[in-house]
Design a protein around this motif. Structure first.
Motif, PDB file in Angstrom:
ATOM      1  N   MET A   1       0.850  -1.196   0.000  1.00 16.28           N
ATOM      2  CA  MET A   1       0.000   0.000   0.000  1.00 16.28           C
ATOM      3  C   MET A   1       0.885   1.246   0.000  1.00 16.28           C
ATOM      4  O   MET A   1       1.772   1.387   0.834  1.00 16.28           O
ATOM      5  N   THR A   2       0.643   2.158  -0.953  1.00 11.74           N
ATOM      6  CA  THR A   2       1.428   3.386  -1.024  1.00 11.74           C
ATOM      7  C   THR A   2       1.014   4.336   0.101  1.00 11.74           C
ATOM      8  O   THR A   2      -0.028   4.172   0.739  1.00 11.74           O
ATOM      9  N   LYS A   3       1.846   5.360   0.314  1.00 12.34           N
ATOM     10  CA  LYS A   3       1.523   6.341   1.350  1.00 12.34           C
ATOM     11  C   LYS A   3       0.208   7.059   1.037  1.00 12.34           C
ATOM     12  O   LYS A   3      -0.574   7.355   1.928  1.00 12.34           O
ATOM     13  N   LEU A   4      -0.008   7.319  -0.251  1.00 14.25           N
ATOM     14  CA  LEU A   4      -1.235   8.007  -0.643  1.00 14.25           C
ATOM     15  C   LEU A   4      -2.462   7.124  -0.383  1.00 14.25           C
ATOM     16  O   LEU A   4      -3.487   7.596   0.125  1.00 14.25           O
ATOM     17  N   GLU A   5      -2.363   5.846  -0.731  1.00 12.04           N
ATOM     18  CA  GLU A   5      -3.462   4.920  -0.471  1.00 12.04           C
ATOM     19  C   GLU A   5      -3.730   4.816   1.027  1.00 12.04           C
ATOM     20  O   GLU A   5      -4.891   4.785   1.465  1.00 12.04           O
ATOM     21  N   LYS A   6      -2.651   4.785   1.810  1.00  8.62           N
ATOM     22  CA  LYS A   6      -2.794   4.703   3.265  1.00  8.62           C
ATOM     23  C   LYS A   6      -3.477   5.958   3.806  1.00  8.62           C
ATOM     24  O   LYS A   6      -4.341   5.883   4.697  1.00  8.62           O
ATOM     25  N   TYR A   7      -3.110   7.115   3.254  1.00 13.46           N
ATOM     26  CA  TYR A   7      -3.725   8.371   3.699  1.00 13.46           C
ATOM     27  C   TYR A   7      -5.227   8.360   3.406  1.00 13.46           C
ATOM     28  O   TYR A   7      -6.039   8.737   4.258  1.00 13.46           O
ATOM     29  N   ILE A   8      -5.588   7.930   2.219  1.00  9.09           N
ATOM     30  CA  ILE A   8      -7.008   7.886   1.845  1.00  9.09           C
ATOM     31  C   ILE A   8      -7.762   6.905   2.737  1.00  9.09           C
ATOM     32  O   ILE A   8      -8.852   7.200   3.229  1.00  9.09           O
ATOM     33  N   LYS A   9      -7.151   5.745   2.986  1.00  7.68           N
ATOM     34  CA  LYS A   9      -7.812   4.747   3.837  1.00  7.68           C
ATOM     35  C   LYS A   9      -7.994   5.267   5.254  1.00  7.68           C
ATOM     36  O   LYS A   9      -9.055   5.076   5.864  1.00  7.68           O
ATOM     37  N   ASN A  10      -7.003   5.926   5.787  1.00  8.26           N
ATOM     38  CA  ASN A  10      -7.075   6.422   7.168  1.00  8.26           C
ATOM     39  C   ASN A  10      -8.099   7.547   7.322  1.00  8.26           C
ATOM     40  O   ASN A  10      -8.568   7.809   8.435  1.00  8.26           O
ATOM     41  N   ASN A  11      -8.452   8.189   6.203  1.00  7.38           N
ATOM     42  CA  ASN A  11      -9.396   9.305   6.272  1.00  7.38           C
ATOM     43  C   ASN A  11     -10.831   8.908   5.936  1.00  7.38           C
ATOM     44  O   ASN A  11     -11.714   9.754   5.970  1.00  7.38           O
ATOM     45  N   GLY A  12     -11.067   7.645   5.635  1.00 10.71           N
ATOM     46  CA  GLY A  12     -12.423   7.196   5.332  1.00 10.71           C
ATOM     47  C   GLY A  12     -12.859   7.590   3.936  1.00 10.71           C
ATOM     48  O   GLY A  12     -13.397   6.799   3.179  1.00 10.71           O
ATOM     49  N   GLY A  13     -12.634   8.824   3.574  1.00  5.68           N
ATOM     50  CA  GLY A  13     -12.953   9.357   2.262  1.00  5.68           C
ATOM     51  C   GLY A  13     -12.555  10.814   2.224  1.00  5.68           C
ATOM     52  O   GLY A  13     -12.529  11.489   3.259  1.00  5.68           O
ATOM     53  N   VAL A  14     -12.223  11.335   1.049  1.00  2.79           N
ATOM     54  CA  VAL A  14     -11.715  12.702   0.953  1.00  2.79           C
ATOM     55  C   VAL A  14     -12.109  13.286  -0.395  1.00  2.79           C
ATOM     56  O   VAL A  14     -12.152  12.584  -1.411  1.00  2.79           O
ATOM     57  N   LEU A  15     -12.414  14.572  -0.421  1.00  2.47           N
ATOM     58  CA  LEU A  15     -12.703  15.253  -1.681  1.00  2.47           C
ATOM     59  C   LEU A  15     -11.419  15.429  -2.495  1.00  2.47           C
ATOM     60  O   LEU A  15     -10.331  15.639  -1.936  1.00  2.47           O
ATOM     61  N   SER A  16     -11.566  15.372  -3.802  1.00  2.78           N
ATOM     62  CA  SER A  16     -10.390  15.443  -4.677  1.00  2.78           C
ATOM     63  C   SER A  16      -9.623  16.751  -4.486  1.00  2.78           C
ATOM     64  O   SER A  16      -8.384  16.762  -4.553  1.00  2.78           O
ATOM     65  N   GLY A  17     -10.320  17.844  -4.236  1.00  2.00           N
ATOM     66  CA  GLY A  17      -9.639  19.115  -4.021  1.00  2.00           C
ATOM     67  C   GLY A  17      -8.767  19.096  -2.783  1.00  2.00           C
ATOM     68  O   GLY A  17      -7.637  19.597  -2.786  1.00  2.00           O
ATOM     69  N   ASP A  18      -9.285  18.518  -1.697  1.00  5.22           N
ATOM     70  CA  ASP A  18      -8.501  18.410  -0.467  1.00  5.22           C
ATOM     71  C   ASP A  18      -7.335  17.453  -0.651  1.00  5.22           C
ATOM     72  O   ASP A  18      -6.236  17.688  -0.117  1.00  5.22           O
ATOM     73  N   LEU A  19      -7.560  16.374  -1.395  1.00  9.34           N
ATOM     74  CA  LEU A  19      -6.484  15.416  -1.636  1.00  9.34           C
ATOM     75  C   LEU A  19      -5.381  16.048  -2.484  1.00  9.34           C
ATOM     76  O   LEU A  19      -4.183  15.816  -2.243  1.00  9.34           O
ATOM     77  N   ALA A  20      -5.763  16.883  -3.442  1.00 13.67           N
ATOM     78  CA  ALA A  20      -4.760  17.554  -4.279  1.00 13.67           C
ATOM     79  C   ALA A  20      -3.883  18.478  -3.435  1.00 13.67           C
ATOM     80  O   ALA A  20      -2.652  18.525  -3.613  1.00 13.67           O
ATOM     81  N   ARG A  21      -4.504  19.189  -2.509  1.00 16.18           N
ATOM     82  CA  ARG A  21      -3.716  20.069  -1.643  1.00 16.18           C
ATOM     83  C   ARG A  21      -2.792  19.271  -0.734  1.00 16.18           C
ATOM     84  O   ARG A  21      -1.666  19.706  -0.438  1.00 16.18           O
ATOM     85  N   TYR A  22      -3.229  18.107  -0.289  1.00 10.07           N
ATOM     86  CA  TYR A  22      -2.366  17.242   0.529  1.00 10.07           C
ATOM     87  C   TYR A  22      -1.146  16.797  -0.270  1.00 10.07           C
ATOM     88  O   TYR A  22      -0.006  16.799   0.237  1.00 10.07           O
ATOM     89  N   ILE A  23      -1.373  16.396  -1.526  1.00  9.67           N
ATOM     90  CA  ILE A  23      -0.265  15.939  -2.370  1.00  9.67           C
ATOM     91  C   ILE A  23       0.709  17.087  -2.633  1.00  9.67           C
ATOM     92  O   ILE A  23       1.944  16.903  -2.585  1.00  9.67           O
ATOM     93  N   GLU A  24       0.172  18.275  -2.918  1.00  9.72           N
ATOM     94  CA  GLU A  24       1.031  19.447  -3.137  1.00  9.72           C
ATOM     95  C   GLU A  24       1.957  19.678  -1.942  1.00  9.72           C
ATOM     96  O   GLU A  24       3.180  19.872  -2.097  1.00  9.72           O
ATOM     97  N   LYS A  25       1.381  19.665  -0.763  1.00 10.90           N
ATOM     98  CA  LYS A  25       2.121  19.997   0.451  1.00 10.90           C
ATOM     99  C   LYS A  25       3.161  18.943   0.791  1.00 10.90           C
ATOM    100  O   LYS A  25       4.294  19.265   1.192  1.00 10.90           O
ATOM    101  N   ASN A  26       2.812  17.668   0.632  1.00 11.36           N
ATOM    102  CA  ASN A  26       3.692  16.589   1.091  1.00 11.36           C
ATOM    103  C   ASN A  26       4.657  16.082   0.023  1.00 11.36           C
ATOM    104  O   ASN A  26       5.634  15.432   0.359  1.00 11.36           O
ATOM    105  N   GLN A  27       4.378  16.373  -1.246  1.00 17.48           N
ATOM    106  CA  GLN A  27       5.263  15.876  -2.298  1.00 17.48           C
ATOM    107  C   GLN A  27       5.908  16.994  -3.104  1.00 17.48           C
ATOM    108  O   GLN A  27       6.689  16.724  -4.021  1.00 17.48           O
ATOM    109  N   GLY A  28       5.560  18.238  -2.760  1.00 17.55           N
ATOM    110  CA  GLY A  28       6.212  19.375  -3.407  1.00 17.55           C
ATOM    111  C   GLY A  28       5.953  19.483  -4.891  1.00 17.55           C
ATOM    112  O   GLY A  28       6.855  19.855  -5.652  1.00 17.55           O
ATOM    113  N   VAL A  29       4.750  19.139  -5.332  1.00 16.27           N
ATOM    114  CA  VAL A  29       4.401  19.231  -6.751  1.00 16.27           C
ATOM    115  C   VAL A  29       3.340  20.305  -6.930  1.00 16.27           C
ATOM    116  O   VAL A  29       2.736  20.794  -5.976  1.00 16.27           O
TER     117      VAL A  29
END
Length: 486
Positions: A1-29
């Motif tokens: 399981m990737t870190k991103l998959e683990k994050y989604i699983k731990n959060n139950g569910g997440v909106l794509s906009g919030d997930l995009a901001r998480y990826i930006e912050k944690n992966q510097g993209v």
């Protein structure tokens, strides 16, 4: 399981906009790169699309599908980015977990008729059903998934009491609006469509300032009203009404509306919102008086606690019904059925050890339920009564379904719940039965051996009433339930 998959699983569910901001912050993209990565996600990551603003999606892990965290996060996503979905769920919650299929469109910000740029109510309902957020009951209601509902089992009698009260209030509001000349005589309609949306009550009005013209032809405006009683009426509760009005104004600016919201209490912030948007907030107490308001509250309490009151304090029912009949006499026929159950319950309360009104029982080997109008229990017998308190005859189609399905299914529950007691079924109809129905009922009464059966029309109902030592009850029965038939 990737870190991103683990994050989604731990959060139950997440909106794509919030997930995009998480990826930006944690992966510097960049945000664009983050969104492209979200688009490439595949099983065990899944998406719900087509419901959220700005083409957002709800993203979840397969292991969380439809568990409590999943539904919690999905409803929160609705609240922030899918108001039309949240409004439906909130409306069912406001109505204590169940609402009539015919009434729910009143409390939606989605139109029932096509309006450009807006999803139709019927399409929205199908999507919510598809995702197991709402369900239909056999009794013609919408309910919520158990993970969303605020109570594990709705209080059916309390819900019924509020439904009856809403009917009474709306009918008196119609009378009031006609008496002061606000609306046209005999033009009011319940659960009717104006401007593409459904309202609890509508009526055309020719009051100056509300009239429009089409090719010099006068066109009326419309009084449109909804009703919120029996719960906390706050900003969330009223949002559907304001959104309906705003959409009508934008899509049909020539249509003139006189908007009214009937309430039995309202929060100050919600009140100010309504007033600032030109809505007349009609308090039941202020409109019809304290005695009227108290009577409505008494009605809700009596219907909610019908079994206990009819058994221990039956005269409270007689007093209430007497006041209600004076209040609604000549104004309605459709309340007879609702109140007739209580009348039959009053009769059986005199003879039974316990009485239950409107009890819903599970159908064995099924997720469905059946409603028992009156359930009366004695030392040796359990009696199930079907109540038809209307001024029309019950036909053969209804009786066939009643005998072949309802009686059969309720008997299954009775056998498991009261195996030692004799079963008895009765059907009371103030309007009588058609000739074909009587023939089948008569045959059933003579043939059945495993349980007792009887059917009562006007004459037999009067005979039963005469057994009681209650002149007031016999008077109510004669003057309200049977007067248009005999």
């Amino acid at each position: 399981m990737t870190k991103l998959e683990k994050y989604i699983k731990n959060n139950g569910g997440v909106l794509s906009g919030d997930l995009a901001r998480y990826i930006e912050k944690n992966q510097g993209v960049s945000n664009d790169a983050a969104r492209k990565r979200i688009q490439r996600l595949s099983s065990p990551i899944h998406k719900i699309t087509g419901l959220f603003s700005d083409k957002k999606s709800f993203i979840y892990h397969a292991d969380n599908y439809q568990n409590s965290d999943y539904f919690d996060d999905l409803v929160n996503a609705f609240k922030s980015d899918a108001k039309r979905c949240y409004t439906i769920i909130n409306a069912i919650k406001y109505h204590h977990g169940l609402i009539s299929i015919n009434e729910l469109p009143n409390y939606s910000m989605s139109p029932v008729k096509p309006i450009l740029g807006h999803m139709k109510f019927s399409s929205l309902i199908e999507k919510l059903k598809k995702h197991n957020l709402i369900r239909e009951t056999r009794e013609g209601e919408y309910g919520l998934n158990i993970f969303i509902a605020e109570q594990s089992a709705p209080n059916f009698r309390h819900i019924k009491g509020i439904e009856i009260s809403k009917k009474i209030i709306l009918q008196h509001f119609e009378t009031w609006s006609k008496n002061i000349g606000l609306v046209s005589f005999k033009k009011g309609k319940n659960n009717h469509i104006v401007g593409g949306f459904q309202f609890a009550f509508t009526a055309p009005t020719y009051i100056d300032g509300l009239i429009g013209y089409n090719n010099r032809q006068k066109k009326p405006g419309f009084l449109v009203a909804d009703i919120l009683i029996g719960n906390v009426t706050d900003e969330d509760a009223i949002s559907f009404f304001l959104r309906k009005l705003a959409t009508i104004k934008a899509s049909n600016p020539a249509l003139k509306l006189f908007p009214v919201l009937l309430v039995d209490g309202i929060g100050i912030k919600a009140l100010n919102q309504l007033k600032s948007n030109g809505v007349l907030v009609a308090s039941v107490k202020e409109l019809f008086g304290k005695d009227y308001s108290d009577l409505i509250k008494n009605l809700i309490n009596t219907v909610t606690n019908a079994g206990a009151i009819l058994k221990t304090e039956p005269e409270k029912y007689i007093s209430l019904l007497s006041k209600l009949i004076k209040l609604i006499d000549g104004k309605t026929n459709n309340l007879r059925g609702d109140l007739f159950e209580l009348a039959v319950g009053f009769y059986f309360g005199k003879y039974s050890q316990s009485i239950n009104i409107g009890k819903r029982v599970p159908v064995l080997d099924s997720i469905r339920s059946r409603e028992i109008d009156v359930l009366a229990i004695t030392e040796n017998e359990v009696c199930v009564v079907e109540c038809k308190g209307y001024n029309y005859t019950v036909d053969i189609d209804y009786i066939e379904e009643y005998l072949s399905e309802k009686v059969k299914e309720i008997r299954g529950w009775l056998s498991s719940r009261y195996p030692e007691k004799r079963q008895r079924f009765e059907i009371w109809s103030t309007g009588g039965f058609t000739k074909e129905a009587v023939k089948l009922l008569k045959e059933t009464k003579s043939k059945v051996k495993k349980y007792d059966f009887d059917y009562l029309s006007q004459t037999e109902i009067k005979e039963r009433a005469n057994r009681l030592n209650s002149d007031k009850f016999k008077e109510i029965l004669r003057d309200y339930f049977l007067k248009e038939i005999v």
